[in-house]
Write a protein that holds these residues in place. Structure first.
Motif, mmCIF file in Angstrom:
data_model
loop_
_atom_site.group_PDB
_atom_site.id
_atom_site.type_symbol
_atom_site.label_atom_id
_atom_site.label_comp_id
_atom_site.label_asym_id
_atom_site.label_seq_id
_atom_site.Cartn_x
_atom_site.Cartn_y
_atom_site.Cartn_z
ATOM 1 N N ASP A 105 0.839 -1.194 0.000
ATOM 2 C CA ASP A 105 0.000 0.000 0.000
ATOM 3 C C ASP A 105 0.878 1.250 0.000
ATOM 4 O O ASP A 105 1.700 1.427 0.899
ATOM 5 C CB ASP A 105 -0.889 -0.011 1.244
ATOM 6 N N LYS A 130 0.262 4.081 0.975
ATOM 7 C CA LYS A 130 0.068 4.846 2.203
ATOM 8 C C LYS A 130 1.059 4.441 3.289
ATOM 9 O O LYS A 130 1.356 5.238 4.183
ATOM 10 C CB LYS A 130 -1.364 4.662 2.720
ATOM 11 N N GLY A 165 3.882 7.616 2.517
ATOM 12 C CA GLY A 165 2.764 7.768 1.592
ATOM 13 C C GLY A 165 3.297 7.977 0.189
ATOM 14 O O GLY A 165 3.046 9.004 -0.442
#
Length: 242
Positions: free
Chosen positions: A11, A13, A34
């Motif tokens: 991910d 993030k 991120g």
């Protein structure tokens, strides 16, 4: 010179990126959490070398197993016991890390680390299409790293610092790294390293990329070069530099 470190999660993030430089002392120029694929590509093409905390490839025997199984050509093994399964789960570099540090890298064949590895495979293809040298043996613009094992090599706590409730342990690690890398300028990034273990791992990854570029990390042995070109190699600090 500028060096990068990426703690690559599946991910974006949870993916962290660090950029350090050593032209006027060792400085952390940038630290972010991120990070999307574009940012990963950008740091690889714009710095001397980038340390990637993600498996760069899969074990040769596992790749062969999947191919043979798909084509129904797999020969029955004498046993399907743990020793046989381990050959499918562990790369040559994983075994080398275990031998030196006692730490066992997560299996890219059988553990959740496969998800970020899949993401990296896509980024790898994108970079290769653009002519960027992303050789898995660390000879190009990237090198595979394992922050926990590197911390062990530096005689620092290599476990127990991850998680939201472990900020005190990360404060101690930041202080310890400041002693090892005397004069390092954190440039205000200590707070993010304390708050997020992904950020701290990205900084360690960048420090390892610098070590690789300076010849201060252990390369793959000659007899494993062919296999490492497919599986990847985890670079650890050279014992002579500890």
């Amino acid at each position: 010179m500028k060096y990068g470190g990426v703690d690559l999660a599946a991910d974006p993030k949870r993916t962290a990126l660090a950029i350090i430089s050593d032209d006027n002392g060792l400085v952390i120029d940038d630290l972010e959490v991120g990070i999307d694929d574009d940012a990963v590509v950008d740091v690889i093409v714009s710095t001397e070398k980038v340390g990637l905390d993600v498996p760069l490839g899969w074990p040769d025997p596992f790749v062969q197993l999947v191919s043979d199984h798909a084509h129904r050509t797999l020969r029955a093994p004498q046993t399907t016991g743990p020793d046989w399964r381990r050959t499918m789960a562990m790369r040559a570099t994983d075994l080398a890390v275990r031998e030196r540090t006692g730490k066992v890298p997560l299996s890219v064949s059988t553990d959740r680390i496969a998800y970020p590895a899949l993401r990296w495979a896509g980024i790898d293809a994108r970079l290769r299409a653009d002519g960027v040298d992303v050789s898995r043996d660390g000879s190009g613009r990237i090198c595979e790293v394992y922050p926990g094992a590197a911390l062990h090599c530096w005689s620092l706590p290599s476990s127990g610092y991850k998680g939201r409730d472990r900020s005190a342990e990360r404060v101690s690690l930041v202080e310890a790294l400041s002693r090892i890398f005397d004069g390092i300028d954190w440039n205000g990034s200590e707070a993010l390293c304390t708050d997020d273990d992904n950020a701290l791992d990205a900084v360690v990854s960048a420090l390892l990329a610098r070590a690789v570029a300076r010849g201060e990390a252990t390369p793959p042995p000659v007899q494993l070069q062919d296999r490492v070109s497919r599986e990847g190699w985890i670079w650890l600090p050279s014992e002579s530099r500890l």
